[in-house]
Design an enzyme around this catalytic site. Structure first.
Site, PDB file in Angstrom:
ATOM      1  CB  CYS A   1      -0.699   6.348   7.711  1.00 15.82           C
ATOM      2  SG  CYS A   1       0.446   5.017   7.325  1.00 15.82           S
TER       3      CYS A   1
ATOM      4  CG  HIS B   1      19.894   4.261  -6.956  1.00 12.98           C
ATOM      5  ND1 HIS B   1      20.736   3.324  -6.394  1.00 12.98           N
ATOM      6  CD2 HIS B   1      20.651   5.372  -7.151  1.00 12.98           C
ATOM      7  CE1 HIS B   1      21.949   3.841  -6.250  1.00 12.98           C
ATOM      8  NE2 HIS B   1      21.915   5.090  -6.694  1.00 12.98           N
TER       9      HIS B   1
HETATM   10  C1  RB5 Z   1      -4.300   4.071  12.032  1.00 12.51           C
HETATM   11  O1  RB5 Z   1      -4.554   3.818  13.374  1.00 12.51           O
HETATM   12  C2  RB5 Z   1      -3.091   3.286  11.530  1.00 12.51           C
HETATM   13  O2  RB5 Z   1      -3.384   1.938  11.478  1.00 12.51           O
HETATM   14  C3  RB5 Z   1      -2.652   3.837  10.201  1.00 12.51           C
HETATM   15  O3  RB5 Z   1      -2.359   5.185  10.330  1.00 12.51           O
HETATM   16  C4  RB5 Z   1      -1.374   3.259   9.588  1.00 12.51           C
HETATM   17  O4  RB5 Z   1      -0.363   3.181  10.537  1.00 12.51           O
HETATM   18  C5  RB5 Z   1      -1.475   2.048   8.815  1.00 12.51           C
HETATM   19  O5  RB5 Z   1      -0.456   1.590   8.233  1.00 12.51           O
END
Ligand code: RB5
Length: 150
Positions: free
Chosen positions: A66, A99
């Protein structure tokens, strides 16, 4: 190994780049999306899809990307049997498996680039849980907490 991978809009571009790396290393890849950029998609949908593949043993390991890696790890760790960690260095990626028996790697595409993400991914996939007594003991405590608290 069978690897499930997914990313939200924050990680989509890095996921596309890593797919070749993972396949070139001889792994069987299941891509659970996103398939196209959607600024409104939600990281839990992708993290949970990967986590459920790992928990149900459809995949041996998972990778979720993400923006920061943090949301993905928080969501993935809600699934029983998943041990997800955010790793932005190669040491943590390897030791997290050796681990801690980490089985889902989370990375943030807004934090690292493809070169480091490649080294982290290759190290994570090459690592195995050591099975040493002290690590088994610590893992057993984590699993006991998971069973007691849910
Ligand atoms: C998306 O904009 C962002 O908030 C998501 O990808 C992530 O970083 C959340 O932890």
């Amino acid at each position: 190994m069978r690897i499930s991978i997914a990313a939200d809009h924050g990680g989509l571009s890095l996921k596309k780049d890593l797919i070749d790396v993972i396949q070139q290393n001889g792994h069987v890849l299941q891509d659970l999306g996103a398939d196209e950029y959607d600024h409104n998609d939600d990281y839990p949908d992708f993290a949970l899809a990967v986590a459920r593949d790992v928990a149900s043993e459809k995949a041996d390991r998972g990778i979720v990307i993400c923006g920061s890696g943090v949301g993905a790890a928080i969501a993935a760790n809600k699934v029983r049997g998943v041990r997800a960690g955010v790793c932005h260095d190669t040491y943590s990626a390897r030791q997290g498996v050796e681990h801690d028996d980490m089985n889902v790697l989370c990375m943030g595409a807004r934090v690292i680039g493809i070169a480091l993400a490649t080294e982290i991914t290759v190290g994570y996939l090459a690592a195995e849980f050591s099975g040493e007594e002290r690590h088994q003991r610590r893992l057993a405590k984590v699993l006991a907490a998971e069973n007691a608290d849910s």
